[in-house]
Each structure stands twice: as structure tokens, then as C-alpha cells.
Motif scaffolding. Structure first.
Motif, PDB file in Angstrom:
ATOM      1  N   ASP A   1       0.758  -1.338  -0.184  1.00  0.00           N
ATOM      2  CA  ASP A   1       0.074   0.066   0.041  1.00  0.00           C
ATOM      3  C   ASP A   1       0.789   1.101   0.160  1.00  0.00           C
ATOM      4  O   ASP A   1       1.741   1.705   0.855  1.00  0.00           O
ATOM      5  CB  ASP A   1      -0.793  -0.167   1.283  1.00  0.00           C
ATOM      6  CG  ASP A   1      -1.823  -1.146   1.276  1.00  0.00           C
ATOM      7  OD1 ASP A   1      -2.318  -1.383   0.061  1.00  0.00           O
ATOM      8  OD2 ASP A   1      -1.794  -1.928   2.369  1.00  0.00           O
TER       9      ASP A   1
ATOM     10  N   ALA B   1       1.644   7.940  -9.421  1.00  0.00           N
ATOM     11  CA  ALA B   1       0.451   7.052  -9.144  1.00  0.00           C
ATOM     12  C   ALA B   1       0.224   6.039 -10.057  1.00  0.00           C
ATOM     13  O   ALA B   1      -0.063   4.943 -10.044  1.00  0.00           O
ATOM     14  CB  ALA B   1      -0.665   7.896  -8.804  1.00  0.00           C
TER      15      ALA B   1
ATOM     16  N   SER C   1       0.571   2.036  -9.466  1.00  0.00           N
ATOM     17  CA  SER C   1      -0.625   1.357  -9.818  1.00  0.00           C
ATOM     18  C   SER C   1      -0.261  -0.187 -10.513  1.00  0.00           C
ATOM     19  O   SER C   1      -1.076  -1.052 -10.224  1.00  0.00           O
ATOM     20  CB  SER C   1      -1.765   1.949 -10.348  1.00  0.00           C
ATOM     21  OG  SER C   1      -1.388   2.402 -11.674  1.00  0.00           O
ATOM     22  N   ARG C   2       0.827  -0.094 -11.175  1.00  0.00           N
ATOM     23  CA  ARG C   2       0.964  -1.337 -11.758  1.00  0.00           C
ATOM     24  C   ARG C   2       1.878  -2.203 -11.078  1.00  0.00           C
ATOM     25  O   ARG C   2       1.486  -3.551 -11.304  1.00  0.00           O
ATOM     26  CB  ARG C   2       2.058  -1.140 -13.105  1.00  0.00           C
ATOM     27  CG  ARG C   2       1.298  -0.385 -14.245  1.00  0.00           C
ATOM     28  CD  ARG C   2       2.409  -0.434 -15.324  1.00  0.00           C
ATOM     29  NE  ARG C   2       2.790   0.883 -15.833  1.00  0.00           N
ATOM     30  CZ  ARG C   2       3.850   1.142 -16.275  1.00  0.00           C
ATOM     31  NH1 ARG C   2       4.962   0.237 -16.572  1.00  0.00           N
ATOM     32  NH2 ARG C   2       4.007   2.263 -16.788  1.00  0.00           N
TER      33      ARG C   2
ATOM     34  N   THR D   1      -2.415  -0.980  -3.806  1.00  0.00           N
ATOM     35  CA  THR D   1      -3.138   0.123  -3.538  1.00  0.00           C
ATOM     36  C   THR D   1      -2.171   1.417  -3.455  1.00  0.00           C
ATOM     37  O   THR D   1      -1.177   1.393  -3.024  1.00  0.00           O
ATOM     38  CB  THR D   1      -3.958   0.448  -2.477  1.00  0.00           C
ATOM     39  OG1 THR D   1      -3.227   0.727  -1.165  1.00  0.00           O
ATOM     40  CG2 THR D   1      -5.285  -0.653  -2.268  1.00  0.00           C
ATOM     41  N   VAL D   2      -2.560   2.570  -4.480  1.00  0.00           N
ATOM     42  CA  VAL D   2      -2.064   3.847  -4.294  1.00  0.00           C
ATOM     43  C   VAL D   2      -2.721   4.855  -3.876  1.00  0.00           C
ATOM     44  O   VAL D   2      -4.090   4.745  -4.495  1.00  0.00           O
ATOM     45  CB  VAL D   2      -1.494   4.152  -5.503  1.00  0.00           C
ATOM     46  CG1 VAL D   2      -0.649   5.479  -5.677  1.00  0.00           C
ATOM     47  CG2 VAL D   2      -0.439   3.009  -6.290  1.00  0.00           C
TER      48      VAL D   2
ATOM     49  N   ILE E   1      -6.216   8.442 -13.915  1.00  0.00           N
ATOM     50  CA  ILE E   1      -6.465   8.219 -12.303  1.00  0.00           C
ATOM     51  C   ILE E   1      -7.640   7.747 -11.769  1.00  0.00           C
ATOM     52  O   ILE E   1      -7.942   6.832 -11.155  1.00  0.00           O
ATOM     53  CB  ILE E   1      -5.953   9.220 -11.542  1.00  0.00           C
ATOM     54  CG1 ILE E   1      -4.437   9.468 -11.580  1.00  0.00           C
ATOM     55  CG2 ILE E   1      -6.290   9.232 -10.005  1.00  0.00           C
ATOM     56  CD1 ILE E   1      -3.690  10.803 -11.180  1.00  0.00           C
TER      57      ILE E   1
ATOM     58  N   ALA F   1      -8.284   4.278 -12.882  1.00  0.00           N
ATOM     59  CA  ALA F   1      -7.366   3.115 -12.366  1.00  0.00           C
ATOM     60  C   ALA F   1      -7.941   2.471 -11.172  1.00  0.00           C
ATOM     61  O   ALA F   1      -8.380   3.205 -10.221  1.00  0.00           O
ATOM     62  CB  ALA F   1      -6.033   3.585 -11.890  1.00  0.00           C
TER      63      ALA F   1
ATOM     64  N   ASN G   1      -6.997   0.553  -8.656  1.00  0.00           N
ATOM     65  CA  ASN G   1      -6.412   0.371  -7.502  1.00  0.00           C
ATOM     66  C   ASN G   1      -5.702   1.924  -6.788  1.00  0.00           C
ATOM     67  O   ASN G   1      -4.635   1.955  -6.024  1.00  0.00           O
ATOM     68  CB  ASN G   1      -5.332  -0.460  -7.423  1.00  0.00           C
ATOM     69  CG  ASN G   1      -4.149  -0.258  -8.410  1.00  0.00           C
ATOM     70  OD1 ASN G   1      -4.367   0.649  -9.378  1.00  0.00           O
ATOM     71  ND2 ASN G   1      -3.237  -0.842  -8.259  1.00  0.00           N
ATOM     72  N   ILE G   2      -6.425   3.163  -7.377  1.00  0.00           N
ATOM     73  CA  ILE G   2      -5.417   4.608  -7.113  1.00  0.00           C
ATOM     74  C   ILE G   2      -7.041   4.993  -6.249  1.00  0.00           C
ATOM     75  O   ILE G   2      -7.751   5.271  -6.966  1.00  0.00           O
ATOM     76  CB  ILE G   2      -5.274   5.409  -8.011  1.00  0.00           C
ATOM     77  CG1 ILE G   2      -3.948   4.546  -9.184  1.00  0.00           C
ATOM     78  CG2 ILE G   2      -4.750   6.715  -7.694  1.00  0.00           C
ATOM     79  CD1 ILE G   2      -3.493   5.376 -10.060  1.00  0.00           C
TER      80      ILE G   2
END
Ligand SMILES: Cc1cc2nc3c(=O)[nH]c(=O)nc-3n(C[C@H](O)[C@H](O)[C@H](O)COP(=O)(O)OP(=O)(O)OC[C@H]3O[C@@H](n4cnc5c(N)ncnc54)[C@H](O)[C@@H]3O)c2cc1C
Length: 557
Positions: free
Chosen positions: A371, A385, A389-390, A394-395, A416, A419, A421-422
Motif C-alpha cells: 500500500d 501514481a 498502480s502497476r 493500492t496507491v 487516475i 485506475a 487501485n488508485i
């Protein structure tokens, strides 16, 4: 393993054979050229190559294939060889769809068929794509290995230095058996780490950047003592002026403190620089610019810090941190800006141990399934970010402002938002950083509801505003109240009587990019009023050279 493959896919037998022949005549020494006449045949070839542990450097595919279109094929091909360069072969009439494909499918480039003559229509693009592939995938085991522990600031400094200088390396954590096998029991002690092991078996224990630079063949000391042009700073502005200066006959040296590329070199993906529709990483941009500068025989001295600058008659004298003095006719200051430090309790002692200023590319490897927190809401933070995120689970972006649109480009805001997980926490600041020897948690404050929250994390990246750090040169040139250097008309307006700059003794006015000291020019982010963009820095670097010629030709110096 045999030579890496270049695969050409086209159902037009003649066209495919001509391209394969041209590729063979230029690249056969280092690459194997394979052909396929359909998407499914080509995918089968890729499957076999992958199963046999072979490598594929480049895939060129016609847009028109009998069983699928080229974009579909290239998208599927990525699953087999994610690092291979991918380009579409397209007739002129379908250029537009090729450009769309680049934007939407992340395809690297396109070539217009027929690719003839190959010297103009084929090799330049293929050269670029192969150079990118080599830079991305150089097998680390043949390169440098660094043994250390993840949360050591010295380890971070070495990773950062090697990554910024485009040196492929493999990081081996001392906790890994493989790392311990490489070192003697004595060397495994924390006090000896990190250790850098070179392909010839030699080692450097806790090396400084200068020691690493000498070892990897960088030029740390200048060759001459007199130059036409000394450029201080190797970011986009410095690199552009070095290319224009040297290509126009000026004996040019560029001195860079860290690594050529500057801030741009830290960018994981620059998407708005003209001529690169698929975007390019800062490392790629720096690598290309350095190659171009060397082609014109620019001397690049790095890492080396300029600590002083003075004028003596018509000479300008630049002092390096080791005491060396360089004399020249003209100096160009292109020292850019650096991250502002974040003043938060507990943070200072964890820099390099989980807290990083910039440092995206060198640290991403460690962020798998973690994280990650990013401080900042401008483009640099947004790019970071997207990049993390790749890798990360989580970001979370911690943004002081109430919206991203105050400081970020639309294209990044959109990326963003899509994405998964951002997360973006607006009106949020960091108020405390926790950890003993390594980052363990942060406390954030939400100004919207007045609440504090403690969040566990091992990785905090800071991308906030930037300062010019021109204290060392402020006695020689006029700066504004924030340290940005004044040039041209701004000197009279802000530090003069509105018509003539303070202490300016010449009959002529200062040139647009000239400082208050004749013969000292300024370009890029360090200049008062500059636009903080790669293209703007490049433009100013190139333009400064025109004024430098006028200065050298003028009787008044
Ligand atoms: C992460 C990130 C992402 C970005 N993304 C984009 C983008 O997508 N598009 C865009 O247009 N812009 C982007 N930018 C902004 C862009 O990179 C800068 O505007 C540009 O790099 C400025 O170029 P410059 O040459 O003026 O200065 P810099 O890039 O700051 O380079 C200055 C160089 O001078 C060196 N230096 C400083 N002092 C000394 C000294 N005393 N002696 C020797 N060397 C010295 C520094 O080490 C540095 O390498 C980004 C910036 C960052 C940080």
C-alpha cells in the motif's frame, strides 16, 4: 538461448519478404528475423518462442491480416512478450487508425508501407525501438548486482544513481540466500552493506556516486580547461542547449550533478512531449538526448557539482566541487529545480528508508502488493501514481487541495479516475511519520472533517513543489524573491528603473535569456517566469544558443 527475434507479420508475401530482407541485411548480426503470414501463425510462433525461453525484441505487424487486424494481434502478442517493441505496418491512407491504435492500445509506433528506402523509412524507427527494448530488458545478471537491505538509505542512493544513469542492475536483498552466497561472511555484516558487484567480479563496498561513476565509465573530470560554452545542469534545457551549441560549432561541456535528464529523467511516462504519441519515459528521453549530444561531441561531466561562478574580463570561470576551474566565453545556467522538503515530525530520519523524494522507477520494484502513499497533486505525482498502480496493491494520493484539477493535466486526471487501485484523498495532509529505522506508518489529517487517521505503510513518495536552489550563484546574478534567476526585460522591470537593469553597464539591453551578468545565460525551470515543462526547457535551451552566438559576435562583452 539464440539471438533475440524480430518478427514480421504480413499476409502480403512480397511486402513481408522485402521488409524481412531489409531487416536481415541490417540487423542479422544481433537479431534473428522471423516471418508469419497471419495473426494466428504469428501467435503460435510467439507461444513456441516463449516456451523455449527465447526472447523477442520487436514485432512489426501489418494492420490488415486475414484472421484479425494488426491491433488485435499486437495486443494479444503483448501477453507473450510484454517488453517487446510493437509497431504497426500501415498504408498511408490508414495512418489515422494507426495513430488511434498508438493512443488506445499502447502500441509503440507505426511505419508507413512500403518502407522504402529502408535507410529513411524503416531503420530509424527500428533502431529506436530496438534501443528502447535493449534499455528495458538488458539481462540484469550480465550487469551489475547490488546486495543490501531494502530500507537502507545508502542502498536507495545506489539504486537511484544506477537507475538514473540507465545502468541495468539486479538488486539482491541480503535476506535472500542467493545474495548471501555471493558474499563472504564478513561482507554480510550490515556495516559493510551495500556492496556492488560488477560483471568482472570486482566489488565496491558502500560506494559513493563518484566511485560508482568512475567504475561504470562516466566522465567525472573535464578534459580541457577552456571552453566556448559551459552548461551547468543536464536536464532538458541543458541537454538541448548542448546539442544546439555543439552542433553549431561551440566547444561545449555540460556539467551535471546527478545524471543527465534532470527532473524529466525521473518521470515514468511523459505523454505530452511533441513527437512521441505513445509517450516516453524520462529515462528514454535522457538516453536519446545524451546519445545526440555525444554525436556532436559535447563533453558530459557527471556526476559533478558546480559550486561557484565568477566573471573576469571576458572570461567566465566555473568552479567544481573538487576545486577544478573551467574557463569559458559563456555560461548557461540550466540548474532547474528540486523537490521542496516536507517538514513533518519523524520524516527527516526516514528519508531513503521508506520515505522518498521522487525516486519512482528505482523503488517501484519493491512496491509489489504494497500500500503506497504519494504526497502531491501535480502532474509528477499523478504520473507516479499511475506507474506504481502497476505494481502496488493500492496507491493513495494525499492531496492538500480540494480538487486535482487545480494542478493536474486532464489526461492524467482521467487516467487516475479509471485506475481501480488508485484512491485520491483530497484536502488531506501528512502530520506525522512513524517508524524505527524504516517507515512503518503515517498519520494524515483531513481538513474536510477535522479527523486524524494513522495508516500503515512501508512506502511514501513525495512530489511537492520545487525550489531553484540558486544560493550559490545569487551574488553573481539577480534572482527574484524565491531564487529564480531574472533575465532579459524582467531585469529592468523588477530589478532596475523599468528601463535599465540595476548595475548594467553595457549600451545594449540584456538579451531575452541573459542574466544580469553579461555572458551568463539562463534556460529552463530555474529562470524567473519559465513554463515548467519539458518542451519549454528544450525550447529555451535551444533559443539561448542563438543569443549566445549574438553575444559572442558583439563588440560589447
Ligand atoms: C516526476 C516528474 C514528471 C514530470 N513530467 C512532465 C511531463 O510529463 N511533461 C512535461 O512537460 N514536464 C514534466 N515535468 C517537468 C519537467 O521535467 C521539467 O519542467 C524539466 O525537466 C525542466 O528542465 P530543466 O532542464 O530546466 O531542469 P531540470 O530538469 O530540473 O534539470 C536541472 C539539472 O541541473 C542539475 N544541477 C542543479 N544544480 C547543479 C549544480 N550546481 N551543478 C551541476 N548540476 C546541477 C540537476 O541535477 C538537474 O539534473 C515533470 C517533472 C517531474 C519531476
Amino acid at each position: 538461448m539464440s539471438k533475440p527475434v524480430i518478427l514480421v507479420v504480413d499476409d502480403d508475401d512480397d511486402a513481408r519478404r522485402v521488409i524481412a530482407r531489409d531487416l536481415d541485411s541490417r540487423y542479422a548480426q544481433r537479431y534473428r528475423i522471423l516471418q508469419a503470414a497471419s495473426g494466428s501463425d504469428a501467435l503460435e510462433t510467439l507461444r513456441q518462442l516463449r516456451d523455449e525461453n527465447e526472447s523477442v525484441a520487436l514485432i512489426l505487424s501489418s494492420q490488415r491480416l486475414p484472421d484479425m487486424n494488426g491491433v488485435e494481434f499486437l495486443s494479444q502478442a503483448k501477453a507473450f512478450f510484454p517488453h517487446a517493441g510493437r509497431a504497426l505496418l500501415t498504408p498511408f491512407s490508414e495512418t489515422e487508425s494507426a495513430i488511434n491504435a498508438i493512443q488506445n492500445s499502447g502500441i509503440d509506433d507505426y511505419l508507413i508501407k512500403p518502407c522504402h528506402p529502408p535507410e529513411e523509412k524503416l531503420y530509424p524507427v527500428v533502431n529506436d525501438l530496438l534501443a528502447d527494448w535493449e534499455a528495458r530488458t538488458h539481462p540484469p545478471i550480465e550487469g551489475v548486482r547490488v546486495v543490501g537491505s531494502r530500507f537502507s538509505p545508502e542502498g536507495h542512493q545506489i539504486r537511484d544513481f544506477l537507475a538514473r544513469n540507465c545502468v541495468p542492475f539486479e538488486w539482491l536483498d541480503i535476506e535472500r540466500e542467493e545474495a548471501r552466497r555471493l558474499l563472504s561472511t564478513e561482507d554480510q555484516k550490515a556495516s559493510r552493506l551495500p556492496i556492488v558487484i560488477f560483471p568482472d567480479g570486482t566489488q565496491l563496498v558502500q560506494p559513493t556516486n563518484a566511485e560508482l561513476a568512475e567504475k561504470i565509465g562516466l566522465k567525472v573530470h573535464p578534459e580541457d580547461t577552456f571552453y566556448d560554452l559551459v552548461i551547468i545542469g543536464g536536464g532538458p534545457a541543458g541537454l538541448a542547449s548542448s546539442v544546439y551549441g555543439a552542433s553549431e560549432g561551440l566547444h561545449t561541456v555540460m556539467v551535471e550533478r546527478h545524471a543527465p535528464g534532470g527532473q524529466a529523467g525521473l518521470s515514468s511516462m511523459i505523454e505530452n512531449y511533441l513527437g512521441f504519441p505513445a509517450g516516453l519515459s524520462g529515462a528514454d528521453l535522457a538516453r536519446r538526448a545524451v546519445a545526440q549530444a555525444k554525436k556532436f561531441e559535447v563533453e558530459i561531466v557527471s556526476p559533478q557539482v558546480v559550486t561557484n561562478l565568477r566573471a573576469e574580463g571576458s572570461s567566465r570561470i566555473v568552479t567544481l566541487s573538487d576545486g577544478t576551474e573551467l574557463r569559458c566565453h559563456v555560461v548557461l545556467l540550466a540548474t532547474g529545480v528540486e523537490w521542496r522538503r516536507l517538514d513533518v515530525p519523524g520524516l527527516g530520519r526516514l528519508v531513503g528508508a521508506g520515505v522518498y523524494y521522487g525516486g519512482t522507477v528505482a523503488e517501484a520494484f519493491f512496491c509489489r502488493n504494497e500500500d503506497v502513499y504519494i504526497v502531491g497533486g501535480a502532474n509528477s505525482a499523478g504520473q507516479a501514481a499511475m506507474y506504481f498502480s502497476r505494481y502496488a496493491r493500492t496507491v493513495t494520493m494525499l492531496v492538500r487541495e480540494a480538487s486535482l484539477s487545480e494542478s493536474m493535466s486532464r489526461y492524467l486526471i482521467d487516467q487516475i479516475a479509471s485506475a481501480k487501485n488508485i484512491k485520491v484523498r483530497l484536502r488531506t495532509t501528512i502530520v506525522e511519520v512513524h517508524g524505527d529505522g524504516r517507515l512503518e506508518a503515517i498519520t494524515v489529517f483531513n481538513a474536510a472533517n477535522g479527523e486524524k487517521e494513522k495508516l500503515s505503510t512501508n512506502a511514501l513518495f513525495i512530489f511537492i513543489g520545487a525550489l531553484p536552489h540558486t544560493e550559490w550563484v545569487a551574488k553573481v546574478v539577480e534572482t527574484d524573491d524565491h531564487g529564480f534567476i531574472l533575465t532579459g526585460p524582467d531585469l529592468a522591470r523588477l530589478r532596475g528603473n523599468g528601463h535599465v537593469p540595476r548595475n548594467w553597464s553595457l549600451q545594449r539591453d540584456p538579451f531575452w535569456l541573459e542574466s544580469s551578468q553579461p555572458g551568463i545565460f539562463v534556460a529552463g525551470d530555474v529562470r524567473h517566469g519559465s513554463v515548467k515543462r519539458v518542451a519549454a526547457g528544450v525550447g529555451e535551451g535551444a533559443t539561448a544558443v542563438q543569443f549566445i552566438h549574438q553575444y559572442l559576435a558583439s563588440a560589447e562583452r
